[in-house]
Write an enzyme that holds these catalytic residues in place. Sequence first.
Site, mmCIF file in Angstrom:
data_model
loop_
_atom_site.group_PDB
_atom_site.id
_atom_site.type_symbol
_atom_site.label_atom_id
_atom_site.label_comp_id
_atom_site.label_asym_id
_atom_site.label_seq_id
_atom_site.Cartn_x
_atom_site.Cartn_y
_atom_site.Cartn_z
ATOM 1 C CG ASP A 184 -0.274 0.086 2.555
ATOM 2 O OD1 ASP A 184 0.574 0.990 2.729
ATOM 3 O OD2 ASP A 184 -0.587 -0.722 3.457
ATOM 4 C CG HIS B 112 7.271 -8.088 -0.009
ATOM 5 N ND1 HIS B 112 6.723 -8.545 1.167
ATOM 6 C CD2 HIS B 112 8.519 -8.630 -0.077
ATOM 7 C CE1 HIS B 112 7.613 -9.318 1.788
ATOM 8 N NE2 HIS B 112 8.701 -9.376 1.071
HETATM 9 P P1 OAD Z 1 1.203 -10.970 8.496
HETATM 10 O O1 OAD Z 1 -0.259 -11.018 8.214
HETATM 11 O O2 OAD Z 1 2.003 -12.203 8.327
HETATM 12 O O3 OAD Z 1 1.454 -10.434 9.975
HETATM 13 C C1 OAD Z 1 0.754 -9.322 10.466
HETATM 14 C C2 OAD Z 1 1.259 -9.000 11.839
HETATM 15 O O4 OAD Z 1 0.588 -7.829 12.277
HETATM 16 C C3 OAD Z 1 0.982 -10.097 12.894
HETATM 17 O O5 OAD Z 1 2.145 -10.310 13.667
HETATM 18 C C4 OAD Z 1 -0.138 -9.467 13.740
HETATM 19 O O6 OAD Z 1 -0.083 -9.869 15.113
HETATM 20 C C5 OAD Z 1 0.158 -8.000 13.612
HETATM 21 N N1 OAD Z 1 -0.998 -7.101 13.823
HETATM 22 C C6 OAD Z 1 -2.313 -7.347 13.657
HETATM 23 N N2 OAD Z 1 -3.045 -6.251 13.960
HETATM 24 C C7 OAD Z 1 -2.160 -5.291 14.304
HETATM 25 C C8 OAD Z 1 -2.280 -3.926 14.704
HETATM 26 N N3 OAD Z 1 -3.471 -3.306 14.796
HETATM 27 N N4 OAD Z 1 -1.157 -3.240 14.990
HETATM 28 C C9 OAD Z 1 0.069 -3.842 14.894
HETATM 29 N N5 OAD Z 1 0.244 -5.118 14.520
HETATM 30 C C10 OAD Z 1 -0.851 -5.837 14.227
HETATM 31 O O7 OAD Z 1 1.787 -9.768 7.579
HETATM 32 P P2 OAD Z 1 3.288 -9.472 7.163
HETATM 33 O O8 OAD Z 1 4.237 -9.903 8.218
HETATM 34 O O9 OAD Z 1 3.331 -8.064 6.709
HETATM 35 O O10 OAD Z 1 3.903 -10.459 0.854
HETATM 36 O O11 OAD Z 1 3.444 -10.420 5.907
HETATM 37 C C11 OAD Z 1 4.634 -10.409 5.161
HETATM 38 C C12 OAD Z 1 4.342 -10.645 3.698
HETATM 39 O O12 OAD Z 1 3.529 -11.810 3.561
HETATM 40 C C13 OAD Z 1 3.532 -9.563 3.041
HETATM 41 O O13 OAD Z 1 4.330 -8.478 2.598
HETATM 42 C C14 OAD Z 1 2.908 -10.261 1.880
HETATM 43 C C15 OAD Z 1 2.515 -11.551 2.543
HETATM 44 O O14 OAD Z 1 2.437 -12.650 1.736
HETATM 45 C C16 OAD Z 1 3.570 -10.342 -0.439
HETATM 46 O O15 OAD Z 1 2.438 -10.152 -0.820
HETATM 47 C C17 OAD Z 1 4.705 -10.482 -1.371
#
Ligand code: OAD
Length: 237
Positions: free
Chosen positions: A91, A106
């Site tokens: 985003d 990404h």
């Molecule tokens: P995830 O969905 O794997 O992890 C999201 C994290 O955000 C988790 O640790 C949640 O506990 C946390 N979370 C949830 N609500 C929250 C809030 N209000 N404030 C803070 N944290 C919160 O997402 P990513 O780690 O970003 O890649 O995933 C990594 C990559 O996997 C993404 O970039 C995407 C995906 O496949 C691609 O699309 C290439």
Amino acid sequence: MDKKKLVVLTGAGVSAESGLGTYRDNGGLWDRYDPMEVASDRGWRRNPGLVLDFYNMQREKLQTCAPNAAHKAIASLESDWDVQVITQNVDNLHERAGSSKVLHLHGEVTKVRPENCCNEADGFSEKFVRDVGYGRVSLGDLAENGAQLRPHIVFFGEAVPKMQEAVQMVSQADLMLIVGTSLSVYPAASLYGFTQPGTPIYIIDPADVNTGSRGMHHIKKTAVEGMKDFIEILKSK
Ligand code: OAD
């Protein structure tokens, strides 16, 4: 005096309070869609129309969302710190909140490129990357070189061209902050390991996290609440 360097690595959690879903939480995007079908190199070869539709939907959703107080707090840190954001998010909420240095590991959902460009063969050149804003892209929409347009996203199964640049940034950090990522997708999840020994690392996430061998300080709150704590911690230093 030069400002100290703060590197902020963000994931989907930083945008959760803007209304964008995360990927791996209960009810997250990867509960509803198979990433291998909609976000992988094989998925693109098998059914590009499905992949285009998935990202059309992401663009449509993003248009309805605004940066939240966590994005804004990260941007506001630029008054005292040399802030480099490295985001796994596709985003544009960090930019819209005012962050001036944002590296998208990404890719970016608001951009497209010809399917035969920005790969190993052309050194990942972004010469043909174009802004499509929140518009739709369909099968048959061609780039100026005649190739089908695809999302400017790093699909599963593809190289992460900006990783070296990100490693360089992290290795120069005086302080590192991680916000809202499950640290489950590599190589992004390995980035914090490139900080210099002794560099403090904070992580904001409401869930339990593996604080790793580097002894991260866990602020167990949502991004918006956690950023308030982080700013207080910085003031007390
Ligand atoms: P995830 O969905 O794997 O992890 C999201 C994290 O955000 C988790 O640790 C949640 O506990 C946390 N979370 C949830 N609500 C929250 C809030 N209000 N404030 C803070 N944290 C919160 O997402 P990513 O780690 O970003 O890649 O995933 C990594 C990559 O996997 C993404 O970039 C995407 C995906 O496949 C691609 O699309 C290439």
